[in-house]
Design an enzyme around this catalytic site. Structure first.
Site, PDB file in Angstrom:
ATOM      1  N   HIS A   1       0.666 -12.116  -4.910  1.00 47.93           N
ATOM      2  CA  HIS A   1       2.013 -12.048  -4.340  1.00 47.93           C
ATOM      3  C   HIS A   1       2.901 -13.207  -4.804  1.00 47.93           C
ATOM      4  O   HIS A   1       4.118 -13.137  -4.684  1.00 47.93           O
ATOM      5  CB  HIS A   1       1.956 -11.983  -2.813  1.00 47.93           C
TER       6      HIS A   1
ATOM      7  N   ASP B   1      -5.149  -9.664  -3.706  1.00 49.90           N
ATOM      8  CA  ASP B   1      -4.168 -10.748  -3.760  1.00 49.90           C
ATOM      9  C   ASP B   1      -4.622 -11.888  -4.675  1.00 49.90           C
ATOM     10  O   ASP B   1      -4.424 -13.061  -4.372  1.00 49.90           O
ATOM     11  CB  ASP B   1      -3.865 -11.295  -2.355  1.00 49.90           C
TER      12      ASP B   1
ATOM     13  N   GLY C   1       4.362 -21.888   0.153  1.00 51.25           N
ATOM     14  CA  GLY C   1       4.190 -22.720  -1.036  1.00 51.25           C
ATOM     15  C   GLY C   1       2.744 -23.131  -1.240  1.00 51.25           C
ATOM     16  O   GLY C   1       2.340 -23.495  -2.340  1.00 51.25           O
ATOM     17  N   ASN C   2       1.940 -23.075  -0.149  1.00 46.98           N
ATOM     18  CA  ASN C   2       0.501 -23.319  -0.276  1.00 46.98           C
ATOM     19  C   ASN C   2      -0.202 -22.148  -0.949  1.00 46.98           C
ATOM     20  O   ASN C   2      -1.306 -22.291  -1.475  1.00 46.98           O
ATOM     21  CB  ASN C   2      -0.143 -23.536   1.092  1.00 46.98           C
ATOM     22  N   SER C   3       0.418 -20.964  -0.911  1.00 47.71           N
ATOM     23  CA  SER C   3      -0.221 -19.761  -1.432  1.00 47.71           C
ATOM     24  C   SER C   3      -0.666 -19.954  -2.876  1.00 47.71           C
ATOM     25  O   SER C   3       0.106 -20.400  -3.718  1.00 47.71           O
ATOM     26  CB  SER C   3       0.744 -18.587  -1.368  1.00 47.71           C
TER      27      SER C   3
ATOM     28  N   LEU D   1     -10.109   9.533  -5.773  1.00 45.19           N
ATOM     29  CA  LEU D   1     -10.234  10.977  -5.636  1.00 45.19           C
ATOM     30  C   LEU D   1      -8.889  11.682  -5.813  1.00 45.19           C
ATOM     31  O   LEU D   1      -8.849  12.891  -6.027  1.00 45.19           O
ATOM     32  CB  LEU D   1     -10.822  11.335  -4.260  1.00 45.19           C
ATOM     33  N   GLY D   2      -7.787  10.935  -5.695  1.00 47.25           N
ATOM     34  CA  GLY D   2      -6.474  11.526  -5.848  1.00 47.25           C
ATOM     35  C   GLY D   2      -5.987  12.202  -4.582  1.00 47.25           C
ATOM     36  O   GLY D   2      -5.391  13.291  -4.639  1.00 47.25           O
TER      37      GLY D   2
END
Length: 331
Positions: free
Chosen positions: A78, A108, A182-184, A236-237
């Site tokens: 992200h 993520d 901002g730590n992400s 599987l759609g």
């Protein structure tokens, strides 16, 4: 009288006893400082520019850490999602243009590449060896403050967290090490200097509830992206939804729980359609395993299911059917 006469000796500071709180504090400080010394020079501040939106060009920032000598960086998906340009800022202030190698929104996790060779990189540890209550150190760039260090413990193991793609991320680490925007993408580190998590999320309005993607998950994603350019998953759609079966039907079908998966939509020509599934069908089991919701189905559709016959137990119009599907892979 001498300096160490009985009269003057009383004024000297008391001698610290071994095992005192001062010693414990020193040990704690040494552990934190050692972790920071081992990893901090590998942490970069990622500046993202050019995200398109209805408000015009957007920008953002996050953290990442170099984990190989040839400049590969781990961060959150992200953080770099939708970026048109990406700049990495080293701890000494140097800036360099970076390139996104690949990203997996379902976990993520993303990989970024910096040019050149690097003398400082962080070593990934084994998140499977963690224990609840273990000391950890979070390093990142919260709110633009470069290389900020916070500490805490592993509050819980094996949590699940909903990703922005809608899938559940399993085996998530919970910590009370304070995190902020901002730590992400920054590293969660053990005292021996090994990265065991990628800081990813904070629960809004809560205190001491922060989460990190486990390093073992990240290592799997790295292997898939570097080898295949993506994380392979089977599919599987189907368009499906979690439902709750009536109590009487739960008893008749000998179900462990009332949850099941209802097929809402079908894509023409997909593995699900070829298996004979139809809108309205209720999927009860996948290769003998009870399916109680969409998340269970997602967990079962792994890369090792690609091209392999899979038995589906389906409830349709009062009858339990057995269908065979061969999960495929998305382009």
């Amino acid at each position: 009288m001498g300096l160490f006469s009985p009269k003057n000796r009383a004024k000297l500071p008391p001698k610290r006893r071994r095992g005192s709180s001062h010693d414990l504090l020193d040990a704690y400080s040494r552990a934190v400082a050692g972790a920071v010394d081992a990893v901090s020079n590998s942490v970069v501040h990622l500046q993202v520019k050019g995200r398109p939106s209805s408000m015009g060009q957007m920008s953002g920032s996050g953290s990442g850490f170099i984990f190989t000598p040839d400049g590969y960086v781990l961060t959150n998906s992200h953080v770099v999602n939708g970026a048109r340009s990406l700049m990495a800022v080293y701890p000494d202030g140097r800036e360099i243009e970076a390139e996104t190698v690949g990203a997996d929104p379902d976990t993520d996790v993303a990989i970024v590449r910096l040019p050149g060779k690097h003398r400082e990189w962080a070593e990934l540890g084994d998140s499977g060896a963690l224990r609840q209550g273990q000391l950890v150190v979070a390093i990142g760039n919260p709110l633009g403050f470069d290389c900020t260090v916070t500490t805490g413990v592993i509050s819980a193991l094996g949590r699940s967290l909903r990703s922005q793609s809608g899938r559940l991320i399993d085996d998530v680490l919970q910590t009370d090490a304070p995190l902020n925007p901002g730590n992400s993408g920054g590293p969660l580190v053990t005292p021996d200097g090994r990265v065991i998590g990628i800081n990813t999320a904070v629960i809004a309005g809560a205190q001491g509830l922060c989460f990190a993607i486990a390093s073992n998950t990240a290592q799997y994603v790295v292997g898939e992206i570097l080898k295949y350019g993506k994380v392979r998953r089977s599919y599987l759609g189907l368009g499906v939804q979690t439902i709750e079966l009536p109590k009487q039907l739960v008893r008749e079908l000998n179900r462990k729980s009332p949850g099941a998966v209802r097929v809402a939509q079908m894509e023409i020509g997909t593995p699900g359609a070829q298996a004979g599934l139809a809108p309205g069908d209720i999927i009860l089991k996948f290769d003998g395993e009870h399916i109680s919701g969409v998340d269970d189905l997602h967990r079962m559709l792994t890369a090792d299911r690609l091209g392999k016959k899979t038995r589906l137990e389906v409830y349709r119009d009062g009858t339990v059917l057995s269908l065979t599907a061969v999960p495929g892979g998305r382009d």
